[in-house]
Design a protein around this motif. Structure first.
Motif, PDB file in Angstrom:
ATOM      1  N   THR A 140      27.828  18.594  12.306  1.00 29.47           N
ATOM      2  CA  THR A 140      27.013  18.780  13.513  1.00 29.47           C
ATOM      3  C   THR A 140      26.905  20.237  13.950  1.00 29.47           C
ATOM      4  O   THR A 140      25.989  20.596  14.695  1.00 29.47           O
ATOM      5  N   LEU A 141      27.836  21.081  13.514  1.00 27.30           N
ATOM      6  CA  LEU A 141      27.912  22.439  14.040  1.00 27.30           C
ATOM      7  C   LEU A 141      26.756  23.329  13.596  1.00 27.30           C
ATOM      8  O   LEU A 141      26.351  24.235  14.320  1.00 27.30           O
ATOM      9  N   ALA A 142      26.210  23.055  12.411  1.00 22.42           N
ATOM     10  CA  ALA A 142      25.168  23.934  11.864  1.00 22.42           C
ATOM     11  C   ALA A 142      23.965  24.036  12.789  1.00 22.42           C
ATOM     12  O   ALA A 142      23.428  25.135  13.013  1.00 22.42           O
ATOM     13  N   LEU A 143      23.526  22.909  13.342  1.00 16.56           N
ATOM     14  CA  LEU A 143      22.359  22.939  14.222  1.00 16.56           C
ATOM     15  C   LEU A 143      22.680  23.678  15.513  1.00 16.56           C
ATOM     16  O   LEU A 143      21.865  24.459  16.015  1.00 16.56           O
ATOM     17  N   GLY A 144      23.880  23.461  16.056  1.00 13.99           N
ATOM     18  CA  GLY A 144      24.268  24.171  17.271  1.00 13.99           C
ATOM     19  C   GLY A 144      24.338  25.670  17.065  1.00 13.99           C
ATOM     20  O   GLY A 144      23.891  26.452  17.913  1.00 13.99           O
ATOM     21  N   ALA A 145      24.890  26.082  15.929  1.00  4.41           N
ATOM     22  CA  ALA A 145      24.977  27.512  15.624  1.00  4.41           C
ATOM     23  C   ALA A 145      23.587  28.127  15.503  1.00  4.41           C
ATOM     24  O   ALA A 145      23.341  29.254  15.972  1.00  4.41           O
ATOM     25  N   PHE A 146      22.663  27.390  14.901  1.00  3.72           N
ATOM     26  CA  PHE A 146      21.289  27.883  14.776  1.00  3.72           C
ATOM     27  C   PHE A 146      20.634  28.025  16.146  1.00  3.72           C
ATOM     28  O   PHE A 146      19.998  29.045  16.446  1.00  3.72           O
ATOM     29  N   LEU A 147      20.768  27.025  17.002  1.00  2.00           N
ATOM     30  CA  LEU A 147      20.125  27.072  18.319  1.00  2.00           C
ATOM     31  C   LEU A 147      20.656  28.228  19.149  1.00  2.00           C
ATOM     32  O   LEU A 147      19.900  28.848  19.922  1.00  2.00           O
ATOM     33  N   PHE A 148      21.929  28.543  19.001  1.00  2.00           N
ATOM     34  CA  PHE A 148      22.471  29.714  19.691  1.00  2.00           C
ATOM     35  C   PHE A 148      21.909  31.003  19.091  1.00  2.00           C
ATOM     36  O   PHE A 148      21.524  31.938  19.810  1.00  2.00           O
ATOM     37  N   LYS A 149      21.832  31.054  17.796  1.00  2.00           N
ATOM     38  CA  LYS A 149      21.371  32.255  17.095  1.00  2.00           C
ATOM     39  C   LYS A 149      19.966  32.657  17.514  1.00  2.00           C
ATOM     40  O   LYS A 149      19.672  33.854  17.693  1.00  2.00           O
ATOM     41  N   VAL A 150      19.090  31.661  17.719  1.00  2.00           N
ATOM     42  CA  VAL A 150      17.703  31.980  18.076  1.00  2.00           C
ATOM     43  C   VAL A 150      17.476  31.983  19.586  1.00  2.00           C
ATOM     44  O   VAL A 150      16.359  32.172  20.044  1.00  2.00           O
ATOM     45  N   GLY A 151      18.545  31.751  20.359  1.00  2.00           N
ATOM     46  CA  GLY A 151      18.441  31.864  21.807  1.00  2.00           C
ATOM     47  C   GLY A 151      17.996  30.618  22.541  1.00  2.00           C
ATOM     48  O   GLY A 151      17.709  30.677  23.739  1.00  2.00           O
ATOM     49  N   VAL A 152      17.959  29.470  21.857  1.00  2.00           N
ATOM     50  CA  VAL A 152      17.575  28.222  22.535  1.00  2.00           C
ATOM     51  C   VAL A 152      18.682  27.774  23.481  1.00  2.00           C
ATOM     52  O   VAL A 152      18.418  27.262  24.575  1.00  2.00           O
ATOM     53  N   ILE A 153      19.951  27.947  23.076  1.00  2.00           N
ATOM     54  CA  ILE A 153      21.081  27.667  23.961  1.00  2.00           C
ATOM     55  C   ILE A 153      21.830  28.968  24.209  1.00  2.00           C
ATOM     56  O   ILE A 153      21.809  29.890  23.391  1.00  2.00           O
ATOM     57  N   ARG A 154      22.518  29.065  25.359  1.00  2.44           N
ATOM     58  CA  ARG A 154      23.165  30.309  25.772  1.00  2.44           C
ATOM     59  C   ARG A 154      24.618  30.407  25.324  1.00  2.44           C
ATOM     60  O   ARG A 154      25.177  31.501  25.264  1.00  2.44           O
ATOM     61  N   HIS A 155      25.246  29.267  25.083  1.00  5.32           N
ATOM     62  CA  HIS A 155      26.661  29.251  24.728  1.00  5.32           C
ATOM     63  C   HIS A 155      26.816  28.903  23.251  1.00  5.32           C
ATOM     64  O   HIS A 155      26.218  27.940  22.777  1.00  5.32           O
ATOM     65  N   GLU A 156      27.630  29.660  22.570  1.00  4.36           N
ATOM     66  CA  GLU A 156      27.818  29.430  21.139  1.00  4.36           C
ATOM     67  C   GLU A 156      28.898  28.383  20.903  1.00  4.36           C
ATOM     68  O   GLU A 156      30.047  28.576  21.313  1.00  4.36           O
ATOM     69  N   PRO A 157      28.575  27.282  20.246  1.00  5.07           N
ATOM     70  CA  PRO A 157      29.615  26.312  19.905  1.00  5.07           C
ATOM     71  C   PRO A 157      30.430  26.830  18.726  1.00  5.07           C
ATOM     72  O   PRO A 157      29.883  27.196  17.695  1.00  5.07           O
ATOM     73  N   LYS A 158      31.734  26.865  18.891  1.00  4.35           N
ATOM     74  CA  LYS A 158      32.616  27.360  17.837  1.00  4.35           C
ATOM     75  C   LYS A 158      33.173  26.227  16.984  1.00  4.35           C
ATOM     76  O   LYS A 158      33.610  26.446  15.853  1.00  4.35           O
ATOM     77  N   SER A 159      33.172  25.025  17.552  1.00  2.40           N
ATOM     78  CA  SER A 159      33.735  23.854  16.880  1.00  2.40           C
ATOM     79  C   SER A 159      33.061  22.612  17.429  1.00  2.40           C
ATOM     80  O   SER A 159      32.537  22.617  18.555  1.00  2.40           O
ATOM     81  N   TRP A 160      33.093  21.525  16.666  1.00  2.00           N
ATOM     82  CA  TRP A 160      32.550  20.259  17.153  1.00  2.00           C
ATOM     83  C   TRP A 160      33.279  19.803  18.408  1.00  2.00           C
ATOM     84  O   TRP A 160      32.710  19.078  19.233  1.00  2.00           O
TER      85      TRP A 160
END
Length: 337
Positions: A303-323
């Motif tokens: 699940t983490l890959a999509l969260g990391a991508f959304l943070f990278k492009v600025g869609v979400i403000r907080h970076e998920p480090k772990s599930w």
């Protein structure tokens, strides 16, 4: 399409009004309001509803639980139900989960309480011209349940970033149109001029691919680099803390449901057909449940890959480090990814 969205908004409003009419019941231990979505991805909640597993788990713990169920179409409507307080628990995809987790950190604090399934989703087309997302242009229209913000919308953004560069992650958003999966499937099979692509889900994508004119352009497995959890059950930290026994009963019921699905595919298929009022045959649904790429588990996977991508492009403000950042984990030894 507009009527369906309006109906969803009206239903959320009715649910919210009802919660204010009986404020004591809204957060009382032993009461839970659950919002589900259509499709096989949330089969665990459908099994729990059909077999009254939450009520049974509550009874084992000496607690009578009143479970109130609603079904909506699309992550945007479900997010609205959660954020407005009209729902306590709801089905969401990983993309919408990341959005609600990011938006509510430090106050409502919504997270997933359990995974439900790893069912790949497919972008399909009935236009032989389109063999990859690079072929999608101004004349094309892609049906999704919620433009840009749905699970499929976020996956398409991730695919776009890989194909065209991070700055172009939203390149295909303007070609998306809101349409419930069932309506989109009907349009695709009929060869309607309204859409020529559908970022689908199960069971609809299987119906579409049975038509020789329709083929898979890309899948979530391609985009994420492997199998991944596609559907989760989400709740708030406040509801979880205010209702620990009810929370535990729902969590246990989902584990029970996963056990039933794995051990008895014919019964699971029958339950899906009943709960979604589907006209599909049991044999067809069993075929999906037996697909080697489909699994039902409460353990999150990839699940983490999509969260990391959304943070990278600025869609979400907080970076998920772990599930564990966006899942509630009572067990420090719990496994997931």
């Amino acid at each position: 399409m507009r009527a369906s969205a309006a109906f969803n908004r009206l239903l959320v409003l009715v649910m919210l009004v009802a919660s204010f009419v009986a404020p004591g019941a809204a957060h009382a231990e032993g009461t839970v309001r659950i919002v589900d979505q259509y499709g096989i991805g949330s089969l665990l909640l459908k099994v729990a509803k059909d077999q009254k597993l939450i009520e049974k788990e509550g009874a084992r713990a000496g607690l009578h639980i009143d479970v109130q169920w609603t079904t909506l179409s699309g992550g945007a409507a479900v997010n609205e139900a959660l954020l407005s307080g009209a729902a306590d628990i709801a089905t969401l995809g990983i993309g919408p989960l990341m959005t609600i987790w990011d938006r509510t950190r430090g106050h409502q604090d919504f997270r997933a309480m359990s995974a439900q399934s790893a069912v790949p989703v497919y972008l399909v087309s009935n236009d032989a011209r389109i063999r990859s997302i690079a072929d999608i242009g101004e004349k094309d229209r892609i049906a999704v349940v919620s433009v840009a913000v749905s699970q499929q919308g976020r996956l398409l953004q991730m695919a776009s970033a890989k194909a065209f560069g991070d700055a172009e992650y939203a390149r295909l958003d303007r070609f998306e149109v809101n349409m419930p999966h069932a309506d989109a499937t009907t349009a695709m099979l009929a060869g309607s001029s309204v859409i020529n692509l559908h970022f689908s889900n199960a069971p609809y994508q299987y119906q579409e691919l049975d038509d020789p004119k329709i083929y898979k352009v890309i899948s979530s497995t391609d985009i994420l680099g492997g199998p991944a959890t596609s559907s989760v059950a989400v709740t708030s930290d406040k509801w979880r803390k205010d209702n620990p026994r009810t929370y535990a009963a729902v969590r246990a019921a989902l584990v029970d449901a996963a056990r039933l699905v794995r051990s008895n595919k014919p019964e699971a298929a029958a339950i899906y057909i009943r709960q979604d009022a589907s006209k599909l045959s049991p044999t067809f649904v069993e075929r999906i449940l037996n697909d080697k790429d489909v699994s039902f588990s409460t353990t999150p996977e990839n699940t983490l890959a999509l969260g990391a991508f959304l943070f990278k492009v600025g869609v979400i403000r907080h970076e998920p480090k772990s599930w564990r950042d966006y899942f509630f984990t009572d067990d420090p030894d719990a496994q997931g990814s």
